[in-house]
Design a protein around this motif. Structure first.
Motif, PDB file in Angstrom:
ATOM      1  N   ASN A   1      -5.481  -7.767   8.189  1.00 15.88           N
ATOM      2  CA  ASN A   1      -6.265  -8.536   7.228  1.00 15.88           C
ATOM      3  C   ASN A   1      -6.170 -10.011   7.608  1.00 15.88           C
ATOM      4  OD1 ASN A   1      -6.778 -10.203   4.803  1.00 15.88           O
ATOM      5  ND2 ASN A   1      -7.114  -8.218   3.851  1.00 15.88           N
ATOM      6  N   LEU A   2      -7.311 -10.619   7.857  1.00 16.85           N
ATOM      7  CA  LEU A   2      -7.314 -12.001   8.318  1.00 16.85           C
ATOM      8  C   LEU A   2      -7.560 -13.018   7.209  1.00 16.85           C
ATOM      9  CD1 LEU A   2      -9.304 -11.452  11.638  1.00 16.85           C
ATOM     10  CD2 LEU A   2      -6.821 -11.482  11.286  1.00 16.85           C
ATOM     11  N   ASP A   3      -7.715 -12.542   5.958  1.00 18.18           N
ATOM     12  CA  ASP A   3      -7.943 -13.449   4.837  1.00 18.18           C
ATOM     13  C   ASP A   3      -6.643 -14.153   4.445  1.00 18.18           C
ATOM     14  OD1 ASP A   3     -10.558 -12.626   4.795  1.00 18.18           O
ATOM     15  OD2 ASP A   3     -10.230 -11.126   3.222  1.00 18.18           O
ATOM     16  N   ASP A   4      -6.788 -15.262   3.747  1.00 18.84           N
ATOM     17  CA  ASP A   4      -5.635 -16.017   3.269  1.00 18.84           C
ATOM     18  C   ASP A   4      -4.885 -15.199   2.216  1.00 18.84           C
ATOM     19  OD1 ASP A   4      -4.001 -18.424   2.975  1.00 18.84           O
ATOM     20  OD2 ASP A   4      -4.963 -18.579   0.999  1.00 18.84           O
TER      21      ASP A   4
ATOM     22  N   ILE B   1      -3.449  -3.463   1.438  1.00 21.73           N
ATOM     23  CA  ILE B   1      -4.726  -4.166   1.570  1.00 21.73           C
ATOM     24  C   ILE B   1      -4.964  -4.382   3.062  1.00 21.73           C
ATOM     25  CG2 ILE B   1      -6.036  -6.251   1.034  1.00 21.73           C
ATOM     26  CD1 ILE B   1      -4.334  -6.531  -1.499  1.00 21.73           C
ATOM     27  N   GLY B   2      -5.994  -3.731   3.585  1.00 20.61           N
ATOM     28  CA  GLY B   2      -6.287  -3.787   5.012  1.00 20.61           C
ATOM     29  C   GLY B   2      -7.394  -4.752   5.362  1.00 20.61           C
ATOM     30  N   LYS B   3      -8.071  -4.455   6.464  1.00 23.01           N
ATOM     31  CA  LYS B   3      -9.077  -5.380   7.000  1.00 23.01           C
ATOM     32  C   LYS B   3     -10.290  -5.550   6.105  1.00 23.01           C
ATOM     33  CE  LYS B   3     -11.289  -1.935   9.927  1.00 23.01           C
ATOM     34  NZ  LYS B   3     -11.661  -1.582  11.275  1.00 23.01           N
ATOM     35  N   ASN B   4     -10.557  -4.595   5.205  1.00 19.74           N
ATOM     36  CA  ASN B   4     -11.699  -4.719   4.296  1.00 19.74           C
ATOM     37  C   ASN B   4     -11.404  -5.635   3.123  1.00 19.74           C
ATOM     38  OD1 ASN B   4     -13.230  -2.992   5.854  1.00 19.74           O
ATOM     39  ND2 ASN B   4     -12.531  -1.185   4.757  1.00 19.74           N
ATOM     40  N   SER B   5     -10.177  -6.054   2.997  1.00 16.24           N
ATOM     41  CA  SER B   5      -9.728  -6.974   1.952  1.00 16.24           C
ATOM     42  C   SER B   5      -9.971  -6.410   0.559  1.00 16.24           C
ATOM     43  CB  SER B   5     -10.358  -8.349   2.139  1.00 16.24           C
ATOM     44  OG  SER B   5      -9.591  -9.318   1.461  1.00 16.24           O
ATOM     45  N   ILE B   6     -10.457  -7.243  -0.357  1.00 15.05           N
ATOM     46  CA  ILE B   6     -10.615  -6.849  -1.755  1.00 15.05           C
ATOM     47  C   ILE B   6     -11.989  -6.196  -1.968  1.00 15.05           C
ATOM     48  CG2 ILE B   6     -10.612  -7.647  -4.139  1.00 15.05           C
ATOM     49  CD1 ILE B   6      -7.932  -8.057  -2.814  1.00 15.05           C
ATOM     50  N   THR B   7     -11.975  -4.922  -2.333  1.00 14.74           N
ATOM     51  CA  THR B   7     -13.206  -4.209  -2.676  1.00 14.74           C
ATOM     52  C   THR B   7     -13.084  -3.724  -4.116  1.00 14.74           C
ATOM     53  OG1 THR B   7     -12.334  -2.079  -1.941  1.00 14.74           O
ATOM     54  CG2 THR B   7     -13.505  -3.394  -0.286  1.00 14.74           C
ATOM     55  N   ASP B   8     -14.200  -3.300  -4.685  1.00 12.31           N
ATOM     56  CA  ASP B   8     -14.161  -2.772  -6.051  1.00 12.31           C
ATOM     57  C   ASP B   8     -13.282  -1.529  -6.130  1.00 12.31           C
ATOM     58  OD1 ASP B   8     -15.814  -4.776  -6.994  1.00 12.31           O
ATOM     59  OD2 ASP B   8     -17.647  -3.597  -6.717  1.00 12.31           O
TER      60      ASP B   8
ATOM     61  N   LEU C   1       6.683 -12.328  -1.073  1.00 11.22           N
ATOM     62  CA  LEU C   1       7.623 -12.525   0.017  1.00 11.22           C
ATOM     63  C   LEU C   1       7.033 -11.903   1.273  1.00 11.22           C
ATOM     64  CD1 LEU C   1      10.418 -13.615   0.766  1.00 11.22           C
ATOM     65  CD2 LEU C   1      11.348 -11.389   0.196  1.00 11.22           C
ATOM     66  N   GLY C   2       6.738 -12.729   2.253  1.00 11.87           N
ATOM     67  CA  GLY C   2       6.110 -12.229   3.468  1.00 11.87           C
ATOM     68  C   GLY C   2       4.731 -11.700   3.175  1.00 11.87           C
ATOM     69  N   SER C   3       4.501 -10.439   3.518  1.00  9.89           N
ATOM     70  CA  SER C   3       3.188  -9.840   3.290  1.00  9.89           C
ATOM     71  C   SER C   3       3.164  -8.947   2.049  1.00  9.89           C
ATOM     72  CB  SER C   3       2.784  -9.020   4.519  1.00  9.89           C
ATOM     73  OG  SER C   3       3.698  -7.960   4.698  1.00  9.89           O
ATOM     74  N   ILE C   4       4.224  -8.961   1.258  1.00  7.62           N
ATOM     75  CA  ILE C   4       4.316  -8.109   0.072  1.00  7.62           C
ATOM     76  C   ILE C   4       4.373  -8.968  -1.182  1.00  7.62           C
ATOM     77  CG2 ILE C   4       5.723  -6.399  -1.139  1.00  7.62           C
ATOM     78  CD1 ILE C   4       6.641  -5.393   1.597  1.00  7.62           C
TER      79      ILE C   4
ATOM     80  N   LEU D   1     -10.657  -0.886  -4.285  1.00  8.50           N
ATOM     81  CA  LEU D   1      -9.263  -1.331  -4.223  1.00  8.50           C
ATOM     82  C   LEU D   1      -8.807  -1.851  -5.581  1.00  8.50           C
ATOM     83  CD1 LEU D   1      -6.777  -1.952  -2.379  1.00  8.50           C
ATOM     84  CD2 LEU D   1      -7.679  -4.262  -2.257  1.00  8.50           C
ATOM     85  N   ILE D   2      -9.644  -2.622  -6.237  1.00  5.78           N
ATOM     86  CA  ILE D   2      -9.304  -3.141  -7.566  1.00  5.78           C
ATOM     87  C   ILE D   2      -9.092  -1.987  -8.546  1.00  5.78           C
ATOM     88  CG2 ILE D   2     -10.210  -4.457  -9.537  1.00  5.78           C
ATOM     89  CD1 ILE D   2      -9.129  -6.227  -7.290  1.00  5.78           C
ATOM     90  N   GLU D   3      -9.944  -0.957  -8.464  1.00  2.00           N
ATOM     91  CA  GLU D   3      -9.775   0.222  -9.317  1.00  2.00           C
ATOM     92  C   GLU D   3      -8.446   0.913  -9.043  1.00  2.00           C
ATOM     93  OE1 GLU D   3     -13.018   3.028  -9.380  1.00  2.00           O
ATOM     94  OE2 GLU D   3     -14.486   1.401  -9.384  1.00  2.00           O
ATOM     95  N   ALA D   4      -8.075   1.044  -7.777  1.00  2.00           N
ATOM     96  CA  ALA D   4      -6.812   1.692  -7.410  1.00  2.00           C
ATOM     97  C   ALA D   4      -5.619   0.893  -7.930  1.00  2.00           C
ATOM     98  CB  ALA D   4      -6.728   1.859  -5.892  1.00  2.00           C
ATOM     99  N   ILE D   5      -5.670  -0.420  -7.800  1.00  2.00           N
ATOM    100  CA  ILE D   5      -4.584  -1.269  -8.298  1.00  2.00           C
ATOM    101  C   ILE D   5      -4.516  -1.179  -9.819  1.00  2.00           C
ATOM    102  CG2 ILE D   5      -3.718  -3.637  -8.493  1.00  2.00           C
ATOM    103  CD1 ILE D   5      -5.063  -4.194  -5.750  1.00  2.00           C
ATOM    104  N   ASP D   6      -5.675  -1.159 -10.480  1.00  2.00           N
ATOM    105  CA  ASP D   6      -5.729  -1.033 -11.934  1.00  2.00           C
ATOM    106  C   ASP D   6      -5.064   0.264 -12.389  1.00  2.00           C
ATOM    107  OD1 ASP D   6      -6.578  -1.863 -14.564  1.00  2.00           O
ATOM    108  OD2 ASP D   6      -8.154  -0.342 -14.431  1.00  2.00           O
ATOM    109  N   GLU D   7      -5.371   1.373 -11.717  1.00  2.00           N
ATOM    110  CA  GLU D   7      -4.765   2.656 -12.060  1.00  2.00           C
ATOM    111  C   GLU D   7      -3.257   2.636 -11.830  1.00  2.00           C
ATOM    112  OE1 GLU D   7      -6.823   5.708  -9.909  1.00  2.00           O
ATOM    113  OE2 GLU D   7      -8.726   5.259 -10.883  1.00  2.00           O
ATOM    114  N   ALA D   8      -2.814   2.020 -10.744  1.00  2.00           N
ATOM    115  CA  ALA D   8      -1.385   1.933 -10.458  1.00  2.00           C
ATOM    116  C   ALA D   8      -0.667   1.097 -11.517  1.00  2.00           C
ATOM    117  CB  ALA D   8      -1.156   1.347  -9.068  1.00  2.00           C
ATOM    118  N   LEU D   9      -1.278  -0.008 -11.933  1.00  2.00           N
ATOM    119  CA  LEU D   9      -0.688  -0.844 -12.985  1.00  2.00           C
ATOM    120  C   LEU D   9      -0.630  -0.099 -14.310  1.00  2.00           C
ATOM    121  CD1 LEU D   9      -2.250  -4.336 -12.290  1.00  2.00           C
ATOM    122  CD2 LEU D   9       0.179  -3.763 -12.234  1.00  2.00           C
ATOM    123  N   GLU D  10      -1.664   0.674 -14.602  1.00  2.00           N
ATOM    124  CA  GLU D  10      -1.700   1.448 -15.840  1.00  2.00           C
ATOM    125  C   GLU D  10      -0.563   2.468 -15.856  1.00  2.00           C
ATOM    126  OE1 GLU D  10      -3.031   1.697 -19.324  1.00  2.00           O
ATOM    127  OE2 GLU D  10      -3.936   0.115 -18.144  1.00  2.00           O
TER     128      GLU D  10
END
Length: 94
Positions: free
Chosen positions: A54-57, A23-30, A77-80, A32-41
């Protein structure tokens, strides 16, 4: 909802995993969510890295991903962070 023992077993299983999503500087995008969904599947259990540009919390990012994908939090743990979502194949037997 996972029990403490199930969460510990998944955390141990994921110990040697490398992050599959960054997750980079663009943070959460649609996209990215699709990519994570495919990886979880495909894998059920994945690690995600929040890059230093990434400067978001981080906690907000983790909570947003978990909520939007109906996933279970395993560890941060850390950034992961590690998440799990059961699929029909039931790879981890939970």
């Amino acid at each position: 909802m996972l029990t403490g023992k199930q969460r510990a077993a998944l955390k141990q299983e994921a110990h040697d995993f490398k992050p599959v999503i960054n997750i980079g500087k663009n943070s959460i995008t649609d996209e990215l969510i699709e990519a994570i969904d495919e990886a979880l599947e495909a894998r059920e259990l994945i690690k995600i890295k929040i890059l230093s540009n990434n400067l978001d919390d981080q906690e907000e990012i983790v909570n947003d991903v978990i909520e939007r994908l109906d996933a279970e939090f395993i560890s941060h743990l850390g950034s992961i962070f590690t998440i799990y979502r059961k699929n029909e194949e039931n790879k981890y037997g939970l």
